[in-house]
Design a protein around this motif. Structure first.
Motif, mmCIF file in Angstrom:
data_model
loop_
_atom_site.group_PDB
_atom_site.id
_atom_site.type_symbol
_atom_site.label_atom_id
_atom_site.label_comp_id
_atom_site.label_asym_id
_atom_site.label_seq_id
_atom_site.Cartn_x
_atom_site.Cartn_y
_atom_site.Cartn_z
ATOM 1 N N ALA A 148 0.851 -1.192 0.000
ATOM 2 C CA ALA A 148 0.000 0.000 0.000
ATOM 3 C C ALA A 148 0.882 1.234 0.000
ATOM 4 C CB ALA A 148 -0.919 0.010 1.220
ATOM 5 N N ILE A 149 0.406 2.298 -0.632
ATOM 6 C CA ILE A 149 1.111 3.585 -0.624
ATOM 7 C C ILE A 149 0.170 4.627 -0.046
ATOM 8 C CG2 ILE A 149 2.140 5.397 -2.040
ATOM 9 C CD1 ILE A 149 3.064 3.219 -3.967
ATOM 10 N N VAL A 150 0.681 5.388 0.913
ATOM 11 C CA VAL A 150 -0.101 6.419 1.598
ATOM 12 C C VAL A 150 0.460 7.779 1.208
ATOM 13 C CG1 VAL A 150 -0.830 7.314 3.845
ATOM 14 C CG2 VAL A 150 -0.540 4.849 3.519
ATOM 15 N N ASN A 151 -0.404 8.701 0.762
ATOM 16 C CA ASN A 151 0.080 10.003 0.322
ATOM 17 C C ASN A 151 0.347 10.956 1.486
ATOM 18 O OD1 ASN A 151 -2.386 11.143 1.108
ATOM 19 N ND2 ASN A 151 -3.222 11.143 -0.958
ATOM 20 N N GLU A 152 0.748 12.172 1.155
ATOM 21 C CA GLU A 152 1.177 13.142 2.159
ATOM 22 C C GLU A 152 0.056 13.513 3.132
ATOM 23 O OE1 GLU A 152 4.113 17.045 1.993
ATOM 24 O OE2 GLU A 152 2.500 16.879 0.533
ATOM 25 N N GLN A 153 -1.184 13.401 2.682
ATOM 26 C CA GLN A 153 -2.328 13.732 3.552
ATOM 27 C C GLN A 153 -2.741 12.562 4.442
ATOM 28 O OE1 GLN A 153 -2.492 14.605 0.070
ATOM 29 N NE2 GLN A 153 -1.584 16.513 0.788
ATOM 30 N N GLY A 154 -2.108 11.391 4.207
ATOM 31 C CA GLY A 154 -2.455 10.219 5.009
ATOM 32 C C GLY A 154 -3.499 9.335 4.355
ATOM 33 N N GLY A 246 5.384 15.129 -2.646
ATOM 34 C CA GLY A 246 5.590 15.209 -1.199
ATOM 35 C C GLY A 246 5.971 13.876 -0.594
ATOM 36 N N LYS A 247 6.005 13.839 0.714
ATOM 37 C CA LYS A 247 6.383 12.630 1.458
ATOM 38 C C LYS A 247 5.272 11.578 1.361
ATOM 39 C CE LYS A 247 9.449 12.660 4.200
ATOM 40 N NZ LYS A 247 10.898 12.392 4.083
ATOM 41 N N ASN A 248 5.659 10.341 1.095
ATOM 42 C CA ASN A 248 4.718 9.215 1.045
ATOM 43 C C ASN A 248 5.167 8.118 1.995
ATOM 44 O OD1 ASN A 248 3.187 8.922 -2.258
ATOM 45 N ND2 ASN A 248 3.455 10.701 -0.966
ATOM 46 N N LEU A 249 4.251 7.227 2.325
ATOM 47 C CA LEU A 249 4.567 6.051 3.132
ATOM 48 C C LEU A 249 4.326 4.805 2.302
ATOM 49 C CD1 LEU A 249 2.920 6.794 6.611
ATOM 50 C CD2 LEU A 249 5.303 7.112 5.955
ATOM 51 N N GLY A 250 5.223 3.834 2.451
ATOM 52 C CA GLY A 250 5.027 2.526 1.844
ATOM 53 C C GLY A 250 4.747 1.529 2.949
ATOM 54 N N ILE A 251 3.789 0.660 2.724
ATOM 55 C CA ILE A 251 3.454 -0.381 3.708
ATOM 56 C C ILE A 251 3.543 -1.727 3.011
ATOM 57 C CG2 ILE A 251 1.700 -1.283 5.285
ATOM 58 C CD1 ILE A 251 0.504 1.526 5.417
ATOM 59 N N ILE A 252 4.377 -2.620 3.540
ATOM 60 C CA ILE A 252 4.514 -3.973 3.003
ATOM 61 C C ILE A 252 4.022 -4.951 4.056
ATOM 62 C CG2 ILE A 252 6.093 -5.708 2.096
ATOM 63 C CD1 ILE A 252 7.921 -3.456 1.189
ATOM 64 N N VAL A 253 3.096 -5.806 3.671
ATOM 65 C CA VAL A 253 2.476 -6.736 4.607
ATOM 66 C C VAL A 253 2.678 -8.159 4.116
ATOM 67 C CG1 VAL A 253 0.327 -7.431 5.712
ATOM 68 C CG2 VAL A 253 0.734 -5.018 5.218
ATOM 69 N N ARG A 254 3.133 -9.042 5.016
ATOM 70 C CA ARG A 254 3.300 -10.465 4.679
ATOM 71 C C ARG A 254 2.388 -11.284 5.584
ATOM 72 N NH1 ARG A 254 7.425 -14.847 5.434
ATOM 73 N NH2 ARG A 254 8.296 -13.672 7.182
ATOM 74 N N ASP A 255 1.605 -12.152 4.987
ATOM 75 C CA ASP A 255 0.714 -13.026 5.753
ATOM 76 C C ASP A 255 1.527 -14.197 6.298
ATOM 77 O OD1 ASP A 255 -1.228 -14.718 6.751
ATOM 78 O OD2 ASP A 255 -2.636 -14.328 5.133
ATOM 79 N N THR A 256 1.672 -14.241 7.614
ATOM 80 C CA THR A 256 2.479 -15.294 8.253
ATOM 81 C C THR A 256 1.610 -16.309 8.982
ATOM 82 O OG1 THR A 256 2.737 -13.929 10.245
ATOM 83 C CG2 THR A 256 4.447 -13.732 8.545
#
Length: 316
Positions: A148-154, A246-256
């Motif tokens: 998932a990618i989250v933009n500068e506004q969240g 602007g600043k972005n967040l990357g979220i990487i999720v692994r199903d364990t």
């Protein structure tokens, strides 16, 4: 005096238009060009304005009929902005953004002043970016990890198929949603949801506000799928990165979940084996001929009345 001031003012305006970096022209109510500045002359590949004055504006469009469309729309709307393919003197084509307005001249006739901008390179860049985005999406959509990618506004700007599958949501569920809203919704925490949302929001905004890029350590957590309400174990990594927007967040999720279940099964089986040995007064041992090492269970030691040794280097 007053007339001279007005003449000087008009001269300044004319000079400003003539030397403007933007192409500027005026078309009359018959569709003929009655004025063109130097930038227009240069953009359309002519040597002088005299070559253009009095000629149809349709000569400067790939689709000659579109010149009449521009006039009709400008008359109707007052101001009309459009993008189209223009044609130079030598017949070569380029992309233009044109803004036209409807005015009345001193004789009461309709005129259409317009400014034009060459957007050929911009469109090429846009095409390259779109192609890169399509490649990125096709790549991440087939990875097993949720992304998932989250933009500068969240707000969530992008999620791949695996992200939706892991959290049990549809892409429409995250459209125009804040990341903390989605994360709170799938949390297995049964406590105060408002407090949890505020905490997640605070953490994510803190990451977005920091100048340096940060990568958080992998975080193992339990989630509850949005629709099925099934619990899943996940390993989550969050990191920040800079973009032109602007600043972005990357979220990487692994199903364990499967790994976690396998670990629990192994532990359960081993404990069952130990319990079985105690009840049946039995023991077991294994020998590895390659390393010439053996492992005895505690039951095997107990049967022989020998003290238990954890070391594998036992002389059989």
């Amino acid at each position: 005096t007053k007339t001279k001031l007005l003449e000087n003012k008009l001269k300044l305006i004319t000079n400003a238009l003539d030397n403007s970096l933007n192409a500027f022209d005026i078309v009359d109510d018959k569709g003929n060009i009655i004025y063109a500045n130097q930038s227009y002359v240069k953009m359309w590949g002519y040597d002088s304005a005299e070559e253009i004055i009095g000629t149809p504006a349709s000569n400067h469009c790939k689709n000659a009929q579109y010149a009449a469309t521009i006039i009709d729309q400008t008359k109707k709307l007052g101001t009309f902005i459009t993008e189209y393919t223009a044609k130079r003197k030598d017949g070569s084509l380029f992309e233009v953004m044109r803004q036209s307005s409807h005015e009345i001249d001193k004789d009461g006739k309709d005129i259409f002043p317009s400014s034009s901008l060459n957007i050929t390179e911009r469109n090429k860049t846009r095409g390259i970016l779109q192609e890169s985005e399509e490649k990125f999406r096709s790549f991440v959509d087939y990875t097993a990890n949720g992304i998932a990618i989250v933009n500068e506004q969240g707000k969530i700007a992008f999620v791949n198929k695996s992200f939706c599958e892991i959290f049990g949501i549809h892409k429409t569920d995250v459209d125009d949603k804040y990341a903390w809203e989605v994360m709170t919704k799938v949390s297995s925490n049964n406590g105060n949801q408002k407090e949890l949302l505020a905490l997640i929001k605070k953490d994510l905004l803190k990451l977005l506000s920091q100048k340096e890029n940060i990568k958080l350590a992998k975080n193992a957590t339990l989630i509850k799928q949005s629709i099925s309400k099934k619990e899943r174990n996940i390993e989550e990594t969050v990191f920040s990165f800079d973009t032109s927007m602007g600043k972005n967040l990357g979220i990487i999720v692994r199903d364990t979940t499967d790994i976690k279940n396998a670990e629990e099964e192994i532990i359960s089986t081993y404990r069952l084996l130990q319990d079985t040995e105690k009840i049946s007064l039995s023991g077991s041992w294994t020998y590895n001929p390659i390393t010439e090492t053996s492992h005895w269970s505690k039951g095997a030691y107990d049967l022989r009345g020998a003290p238990y040794e954890s070391s594998e280097k036992v002389d059989v």
